[in-house]
Design an enzyme around this catalytic site. Sequence first.
Site, mmCIF file in Angstrom:
data_model
loop_
_atom_site.group_PDB
_atom_site.id
_atom_site.type_symbol
_atom_site.label_atom_id
_atom_site.label_comp_id
_atom_site.label_asym_id
_atom_site.label_seq_id
_atom_site.Cartn_x
_atom_site.Cartn_y
_atom_site.Cartn_z
ATOM 1 N N GLU A 1 -52.194 -79.454 -14.894
ATOM 2 C CA GLU A 1 -53.119 -78.509 -14.271
ATOM 3 C C GLU A 1 -52.276 -77.282 -13.902
ATOM 4 O O GLU A 1 -51.692 -77.221 -12.825
ATOM 5 C CB GLU A 1 -53.788 -79.110 -13.032
ATOM 6 C CG GLU A 1 -54.918 -78.248 -12.497
ATOM 7 C CD GLU A 1 -54.890 -78.058 -10.989
ATOM 8 O OE1 GLU A 1 -55.821 -77.424 -10.467
ATOM 9 O OE2 GLU A 1 -53.943 -78.511 -10.332
ATOM 10 N N ASP B 1 -50.974 -82.680 -10.950
ATOM 11 C CA ASP B 1 -51.687 -81.696 -10.140
ATOM 12 C C ASP B 1 -50.770 -80.534 -9.749
ATOM 13 O O ASP B 1 -49.577 -80.722 -9.527
ATOM 14 C CB ASP B 1 -52.215 -82.394 -8.880
ATOM 15 C CG ASP B 1 -53.012 -81.473 -7.988
ATOM 16 O OD1 ASP B 1 -54.054 -80.964 -8.446
ATOM 17 O OD2 ASP B 1 -52.596 -81.252 -6.831
#
Length: 734
Positions: free
Chosen positions: A466, A413
Amino acid sequence: MKSLSSSSPGSSEDSAQSLLLTARLYDPCSFLGMHAAPNGRLIRVFQPYMSRVWLHTLSGYQPMRSVHQDGIFEWEGEGVMHPYLLRMENTATGVIEERHDPYAFPMQISGHDLYLFNEGRLLQAYHMLGAHRVRNHGVTGTRFAVWAPNAERVSVVGDFNRWDGRVYPMMVHGHSGVWELFIPDLPEGAIYKYEIRNRISGEILLKTDPYATTYELRPNNAALTPIEQKYDWKDDDWIARRKGWDWLHAPLNIYELHVGSWKRHPDGRFYSYHELADHLIPYLQDMGYSHVELLPISEHPLDESWGYQATGYFAVTSRYGSPEAFMSFVDRCHQAGIGVILDWVPAHFPQDSFSLARFDGTALYEHEDPRLGYHHDWGTYIFNYGRNEVKSFLLSSAHYWLSAFHIDGLRVDAVASMLYLNYSRKEGEWLPNRYGGHENLEAIEFLRALNTMVHGEFPGALTFAEESTSWPAVSRPAYLGGLGFSMKWNMGWMNDTLSYMQHDPVHRRYHHNELTFNQLYAYTENFVLPLSHDEVVHGKKSMLDKMPGDGWQKFANLRLLFTYQMTCPGKKINFMGNELGQGHEWRVGHELDWYLLERDPHRGIQALTRDLNHLYLNTPALHELDFFAEGFSWIDCHDVEQSVISYQRHARDGSFVLVVLNFTPILRTGYRVGIPGSSAYQEVFNSDSIYYDGSNAGNAGKISPTGQPWSGQPDSIIITLPPLAGVILKAADG
């Protein structure tokens, strides 16, 4: 060493006694445990909640002498059994206990492991640190170890010692900063924390174990000593196949899921991991997903963080069950042919005082300077990737999930926030690197080490970034100068596509480049096309509600969007609920609106998703060359006025499909499409089908070539192009 009863005022024993009783004793073994004495051996113990203590010797139990009213007892003589056993009595309550003395046991952690940990190269630090059920000199107990280099004293506290930091002070390994203590006879599942006294300020902190594998159920946050339950895995075939998996050319269709809000019991209770497996696995198989990606399930205190503010980097959240229950979930997924990917968050951690933040009274896991160590957008701390022990911590966390739980991949993330020192910061709010640039050099080194470790230690396991910027070579090998990820989320495709789809169809011709621009960079990375949870929260609206037009047009646009996604080059990921056509944003406190499937338009969206998924899985042209330019060719990207695009997707064997998409609500009959040969075609998919609650305009039977060149192709066909719809065609003889 002399006994306290014979020591002179101001002696080292007096000083050690004072430090012990005030919970400041740095080296407990200098005072407690066994020592040489004139008459053999001196045994000294601290038992503040016991009135009498006996020592088990070769002559039986011998009473120990009370030398201080606060619970210090001594015995001196010969015939001590090792490790020695104590019998203790609280005369006020009548409680009698027998247990071994923790300070009769040597430390167990090896110098080699400590060296690797301090070097940032210990990939399985979870075996060294944390709480472990072990045997020490034939006695079963729990070995505790924690890194706290700026502590004056660290103690293990829990119900077993009335949370008294004086009772079980730990021993430190030289200058490594690692503290260790073996507590014999401690039961499994005992709750505990570490009490830490900072050596400079004297501040007392109560911290949960960063390396614990199980924690109490929120809102409590203590760690639990491990419970011996060896899981019997049955996924050997899956793991063996994964090692040789050609994921570059394989279909990858990911269902992104939040465990706590996919489905719930009628009374609002969460599904357990076992219940989730019972319901989710058949659903994934029926719907045609190859993998499930779970939003973070590492332990976290706040439901509303969705798991992205973790406090337990080695622990499955106890909200849904035990570690063994989660192992069973993964095992059952594998046996059903479903891969499991986890969201993993090494970018930042929360400020909660019981966890990593200022762990030993200093900025230990984070940076001291907030210009490096604090994330203003999220109110969280940023890991200090340049600190070796933090690197060992994070690498070991990733290793643990892949090793202990057989996880098939990690989605990392907020990678952009790691790469840039000035990420979301104004002038004066950040510090440059040693070369004056804004790149976080230590984070880059860490990410390369992470990906190298994953690909080397776990063949076939995947890593996903990401990453929302144009940072180069994110999904290129570290040895070639890349970051080493397997794949990168294509945030540019997602932003352009959703922007385009939200325009009124009458205006889409002015934004045609938002459809075509992606092909200019589509093969610079191994891209995944995301329609993720981030796009259906915080006022962004649900996928359905983003679509313009009346009710029918909204559903038609959504069907068209999904058709476009599934036929574009790149692997696929969709957030749960997208396939239902939910009308409102994702709500973490509620299950999905499954009742919507009682309505035809929503059933149509689910049916379309199912058919598209299976078509994608079973059509090589739609997945084999996702990452290669030869897997895609335009037929016509210039029909701006009619907002129509057409293209081919190719397989390695030369087979292909033809995709034609109409982004206006106009039924286009007699629409001419160029074709690369003179074959007849047939329609294999139509998003306007009556089965999907569409208007059922389309093309039945064979579509014969006309012999007329078109759009730079040697021949063409005439088709009916439904409104706000896409059709997929294949050569009738192919």
